[in-house]
Design a protein around this motif. Structure first.
Motif, PDB file in Angstrom:
ATOM      1  N   MET B  48      15.572 -21.244  -0.434  1.00 46.37           N
ATOM      2  CA  MET B  48      16.379 -20.047  -0.271  1.00 46.37           C
ATOM      3  C   MET B  48      16.865 -19.999   1.176  1.00 46.37           C
ATOM      4  O   MET B  48      16.073 -20.192   2.106  1.00 46.37           O
ATOM      5  CB  MET B  48      15.577 -18.787  -0.561  1.00 46.37           C
ATOM      6  CG  MET B  48      16.400 -17.531  -0.455  1.00 46.37           C
ATOM      7  SD  MET B  48      15.424 -16.041  -0.672  1.00 46.37           S
ATOM      8  CE  MET B  48      14.596 -15.912   0.890  1.00 46.37           C
ATOM      9  N   LEU B  49      18.154 -19.758   1.355  1.00 46.30           N
ATOM     10  CA  LEU B  49      18.760 -19.723   2.686  1.00 46.30           C
ATOM     11  C   LEU B  49      19.454 -18.390   2.871  1.00 46.30           C
ATOM     12  O   LEU B  49      20.209 -17.948   2.003  1.00 46.30           O
ATOM     13  CB  LEU B  49      19.787 -20.861   2.837  1.00 46.30           C
ATOM     14  CG  LEU B  49      19.214 -22.257   2.595  1.00 46.30           C
ATOM     15  CD1 LEU B  49      20.278 -23.189   2.059  1.00 46.30           C
ATOM     16  CD2 LEU B  49      18.661 -22.810   3.896  1.00 46.30           C
ATOM     17  N   THR B  50      19.180 -17.751   3.993  1.00 43.65           N
ATOM     18  CA  THR B  50      19.854 -16.486   4.281  1.00 43.65           C
ATOM     19  C   THR B  50      20.541 -16.497   5.632  1.00 43.65           C
ATOM     20  O   THR B  50      21.469 -15.717   5.861  1.00 43.65           O
ATOM     21  CB  THR B  50      18.856 -15.314   4.248  1.00 43.65           C
ATOM     22  OG1 THR B  50      17.791 -15.596   5.157  1.00 43.65           O
ATOM     23  CG2 THR B  50      18.296 -15.104   2.852  1.00 43.65           C
ATOM     24  N   SER B  51      20.118 -17.348   6.546  1.00 43.21           N
ATOM     25  CA  SER B  51      20.681 -17.369   7.897  1.00 43.21           C
ATOM     26  C   SER B  51      21.345 -18.693   8.185  1.00 43.21           C
ATOM     27  O   SER B  51      20.870 -19.749   7.751  1.00 43.21           O
ATOM     28  CB  SER B  51      19.571 -17.149   8.926  1.00 43.21           C
ATOM     29  OG  SER B  51      18.911 -15.932   8.687  1.00 43.21           O
ATOM     30  N   SER B  52      22.427 -18.638   8.942  1.00 46.27           N
ATOM     31  CA  SER B  52      23.150 -19.870   9.301  1.00 46.27           C
ATOM     32  C   SER B  52      22.336 -20.722  10.250  1.00 46.27           C
ATOM     33  O   SER B  52      21.635 -20.207  11.130  1.00 46.27           O
ATOM     34  CB  SER B  52      24.465 -19.515  10.008  1.00 46.27           C
ATOM     35  OG  SER B  52      25.434 -19.161   9.093  1.00 46.27           O
ATOM     36  N   GLY B  53      22.467 -22.028  10.094  1.00 45.73           N
ATOM     37  CA  GLY B  53      21.972 -22.970  11.088  1.00 45.73           C
ATOM     38  C   GLY B  53      20.490 -23.245  11.061  1.00 45.73           C
ATOM     39  O   GLY B  53      20.002 -24.074  11.834  1.00 45.73           O
ATOM     40  N   ILE B  54      19.749 -22.581  10.181  1.00 43.85           N
ATOM     41  CA  ILE B  54      18.298 -22.821  10.137  1.00 43.85           C
ATOM     42  C   ILE B  54      18.020 -23.764   8.983  1.00 43.85           C
ATOM     43  O   ILE B  54      18.271 -23.439   7.824  1.00 43.85           O
ATOM     44  CB  ILE B  54      17.523 -21.506   9.944  1.00 43.85           C
ATOM     45  CG1 ILE B  54      17.777 -20.593  11.137  1.00 43.85           C
ATOM     46  CG2 ILE B  54      16.034 -21.784   9.763  1.00 43.85           C
ATOM     47  CD1 ILE B  54      17.200 -19.214  10.991  1.00 43.85           C
ATOM     48  N   GLU B  55      17.516 -24.974   9.318  1.00 46.94           N
ATOM     49  CA  GLU B  55      17.287 -25.966   8.283  1.00 46.94           C
ATOM     50  C   GLU B  55      15.960 -25.687   7.576  1.00 46.94           C
ATOM     51  O   GLU B  55      14.941 -25.424   8.205  1.00 46.94           O
ATOM     52  CB  GLU B  55      17.247 -27.364   8.907  1.00 46.94           C
ATOM     53  CG  GLU B  55      17.201 -28.469   7.868  1.00 46.94           C
ATOM     54  CD  GLU B  55      17.076 -29.859   8.487  1.00 46.94           C
ATOM     55  OE1 GLU B  55      16.269 -30.028   9.418  1.00 46.94           O
ATOM     56  OE2 GLU B  55      17.799 -30.768   8.027  1.00 46.94           O
ATOM     57  N   LYS B  56      16.030 -25.748   6.239  1.00 43.33           N
ATOM     58  CA  LYS B  56      14.806 -25.665   5.461  1.00 43.33           C
ATOM     59  C   LYS B  56      14.447 -27.078   5.017  1.00 43.33           C
ATOM     60  O   LYS B  56      15.328 -27.827   4.605  1.00 43.33           O
ATOM     61  CB  LYS B  56      15.027 -24.779   4.219  1.00 43.33           C
ATOM     62  CG  LYS B  56      15.290 -23.317   4.523  1.00 43.33           C
ATOM     63  CD  LYS B  56      14.024 -22.588   4.829  1.00 43.33           C
ATOM     64  CE  LYS B  56      14.244 -21.109   5.097  1.00 43.33           C
ATOM     65  NZ  LYS B  56      13.967 -20.265   3.954  1.00 43.33           N
TER      66      LYS B  56
END
Lengths: 120, 110
Positions: B48-56
């Motif tokens: 799940m991704l909610t913020s730009s630029g943060i790699e999971k």
């Protein structure tokens, strides 16, 4: 312990018949969904209930009628089945609270195993 | 109208290759972007991704979101035959709605 369970897994029936698919979740989630997946694997939302209240009703024929007796159950009844209704129907749930509070985990959909409906 | 587009539609690679799957979206009231893997039955959650630029990251899989350009990528390094599946991107729009893309069908050959 299945988190989201659907019955039946397979359903083969004749055109014109009426059938139901049942869904139950034991995750304590507030929101439940029905999705239809066609032969090209495209998942399209049909309905969503939050705490037994209908909140999403996409452009689905009124032959499809969802029912949520409580927040752990969401059933789908289909009248006068047509050939084009053949698909896999997925039930899903997510932990949204009725207050609309959204936390990090609230965004994740958990799916059932699907119910494959074949209309002859 | 809300839209989620995935590319490529299908991909065939050999074991050990690296693949990049794309998901672009146009939705009102973006909430989150989710990646799922679907083998024979139910889609299973990946990221799940909610913020730009943060790699999971999870093992050989990683994903990143660009909310300015409205897209996400899913990378799989050192692919294995067990990675063969349909990869689905879903975007949360508004409070309750999730819109799915058409999926990318990945086949990894031994």
């Amino acid at each position: 312990d299945t988190a989201v369970s659907q019955t039946p897994k397979y359903l083969v029936t004749q055109m014109g018949n009426d059938k139901s698919i049942k869904c139950e979740q034991n995750l304590g989630h507030d929101t439940m969904y029905w999705y239809k997946q066609d032969s090209k694997k495209f998942l399209k939302i049909m309905f969503s209930y939050n705490n037994k209240e209908l909140i999403i009703n996409e452009t689905v024929p009124n032959r499809f009628s969802p029912k949520s007796p409580d927040k752990a159950h969401l059933n789908l009844h289909i009248n006068s089945l047509e050939l084009g209704d053949s698909a896999v129907y997925f039930c899903a749930s997510s932990p949204y609270a009725s207050s609309g509070r959204v936390g990090a985990g609230a965004n994740v959909l958990t799916f059932g195993a699907g119910s494959r409906l074949t209309v002859l | 109208e809300d839209k989620v587009v995935q590319s490529p539609l299908s991909l065939v690679v050999h074991e050990g290759d690296t693949v990049t799957l794309n998901c672009s979206y146009e939705v009102t009231n973006f909430r989150s972007l989710l990646w799922y893997k679907q083998e024979k039955k139910a889609p299973t959650f990946l990221f799940m991704l909610t913020s730009s630029g943060i790699e999971k990251k999870s093992g050989r899989l990683s994903s990143i979101l660009d909310k300015k350009e409205l897209f996400s990528i899913l990378n799989i390094t050192a692919t294995q035959t067990g990675d063969s599946a349909i990869y689905l991107c879903a975007v949360g729009s508004g409070t309750y709605k999730y819109i799915f893309g058409t999926g990318t069908r990945l086949k990894v050959l031994a």
